[in-house]
Design an enzyme around this catalytic site. Structure first.
Site, PDB file in Angstrom:
ATOM      1  NE  ARG A 108      37.172 -11.153  32.156  1.00 35.91           N
ATOM      2  CZ  ARG A 108      37.986 -11.805  31.941  1.00 35.91           C
ATOM      3  NH1 ARG A 108      40.067 -10.774  31.776  1.00 35.91           N
ATOM      4  NH2 ARG A 108      38.501 -13.255  31.482  1.00 35.91           N
ATOM      5  CE1 TYR A 110      31.486   9.425  47.612  1.00 27.58           C
ATOM      6  CE2 TYR A 110      32.736   7.972  46.601  1.00 27.58           C
ATOM      7  CZ  TYR A 110      31.720   8.456  47.335  1.00 27.58           C
ATOM      8  OH  TYR A 110      30.393   7.493  46.681  1.00 27.58           O
ATOM      9  CE  LYS A 145      29.852  11.011  41.790  1.00 31.29           C
ATOM     10  NZ  LYS A 145      30.634  10.127  41.228  1.00 31.29           N
ATOM     11  CG  ASP A 175      38.909  12.091  41.603  1.00 30.64           C
ATOM     12  OD1 ASP A 175      39.154  12.636  40.527  1.00 30.64           O
ATOM     13  OD2 ASP A 175      38.865  11.279  42.608  1.00 30.64           O
TER      14      ASP A 175
END
Length: 392
Positions: free
Chosen positions: A52, A104, A201, A176
């Site tokens: 992690r 979005y 994407k 973004d």
């Protein structure tokens, strides 16, 4: 010539991970699935303790993300929303965020239904207007988050001007960059402090992984975001890191083809009698066309179009054979969505209507198929409906 001296993003992309596996010389950097690491001794570490906190495969990916965007620190997450959630944890109760209104729906949802409970205030503004953003800034404003081009209406924001505005008011500027990627748009060079990606994407590009990314321009901010990533744990697993590394190697080629094909499709759609309006910055009629030419290296593969009949959208989605009716975007396969009932359904109906996100608006992610085939598929779907109307 060293890799560091190469100015070409295409060369840097291809060379991601090459030479990093010093033990075997593997050209493809290996996947390290280990969850934990053996310590040489008390108080000693190999540099890795728990996956992690750090993983060799993720390190290669995160370094590549930072290099491609021109930032100091890259961070890889399990999804784009995980990246945004971690970013929002950087702020405190009472802080205000200014956010693009053309964004979005999932970003709206997490701010409205999750972070609002903790006192984080989100105000939505037309970020294509610098004056509108300036007027919306208050004493509580701590950040500006923009999507440019917008989603799904493809509005274009002036990144450089907004960056100067944010510096004047000492607020964090977040862009973004999912739609254009660092290949076509360089937000950090234009004044942004942080870049966000839904790496599912275009960065991933093959519809086979879910991932997100943050890239910080400043090392100190990058360390703070790493603290939040490590503390909350929404990291990208090693296998998916490797998949994303593989995908980044072809990103420049893919973005070039996406852009060229999208312009052809958008130009064709513009001539169809069933199409009321096409939203694509590559069209000279688009209000952000000249700005995009100034600040970007291309127009991207995303477009939207509004049909002139509310029944036609559903009929077209049913008739398409090559283009898939599916959520998401940025894959090698062309995908089409109805934002009002899919990606933007969580935005209140009245707000959707004000923005123009209606049941006649379709968003198309133009893939890597031959654009002539995509046009033929759209044409047969449109003509089929037209024929039914005429003979009905």
């Amino acid at each position: 010539m060293s890799k560091g001296s190469c100015s070409s993003l295409a060369t840097r992309s291809v060379q991601i991970g090459v030479g990093r596996d010093e033990q075997t010389g593997g050209i493809s950097f290996p996947i390290y699935p280990s969850a934990t690491y053996r310590h040489p001794g008390v108080g000693e570490s190999t540099g890795y303790d728990y996956t992690r906190s750090g993983n060799p495969t993720r390190d290669v990916l995160e370094d590549a993300l930072a290099e491609l965007e021109g930032g100091a620190r890259g961070l890889a997450f399990s999804s784009g929303m995980a990246a945004l959630t971690t970013l929002f944890l950087h702020f405190s109760s009472g802080d205000q965020l200014l956010v693009s209104e053309d964004l979005y729906g999932g970003t709206y949802r997490v701010l409205d239904q999750v972070f609002a409970k903790f006192g984080l205030q989100a105000s939505y503004v037309d970020t294509t207007s610098v004056a509108a953003v300036d007027a919306a800034i208050t004493g509580q404003t701590r950040a500006l988050l923009i999507e440019t081009p917008g989603n799904p209406l493809l509005g274009v924001a002036d990144i450089r001007a907004l960056g100067e505005l944010c510096r004047c008011h000492d607020i964090l500027f977040v862009v973004d960059n999912t739609f254009l990627t660092p290949i076509l748009q360089r937000p950090l060079e234009l004044g942004a402090d942080v870049v966000v990606h839904s790496a599912t994407k275009y960065l991933g590009g093959h519809s086979d992984l879910c991932a997100g990314a943050l890239v910080a321009k400043d090392a100190e901010l990058g360390e703070r975001l790493y603290f939040l990533q490590n503390s909350t744990g929404a990291i990208l697993p090693p296998q998916d890191c490797w998949l994303l590394i593989r995908s980044l190697k072809t990103l420049p080629l893919r973005m070039e083809r996406h852009s060229a094909s999208a312009l052809q499709v958008a130009s064709w759609l513009q001539e169809q009698p069933q199409v009321e309006k096409v939203y694509y910055p590559g069209l000279p009629e688009h209000p952000g066309h000249l700005l995009t030419k100034r600040q970007n290296a291309g127009f991207g593969g995303m477009l939207s179009f509004r049909l002139n009949d509310p029944q036609l959208a559903e009929q077209l989605l049913e008739r398409l054979q090559l283009i898939s009716f599916a959520e998401s975007l940025g894959g090698v396969e062309s995908l089409i969505t109805l934002p009002a009932v899919q990606t933007h359904a969580d935005i209140p109906a009245a707000e959707r209507e004000r923005l123009g996100i209606c049941n006649r608006l379709l968003r198309l992610s133009v893939g890597l198929e031959d654009p002539a085939d995509l046009i033929a598929d759209l044409q047969q779907a449109l003509n089929h409906f037209s024929g039914r109307v005429v003979h009905g």
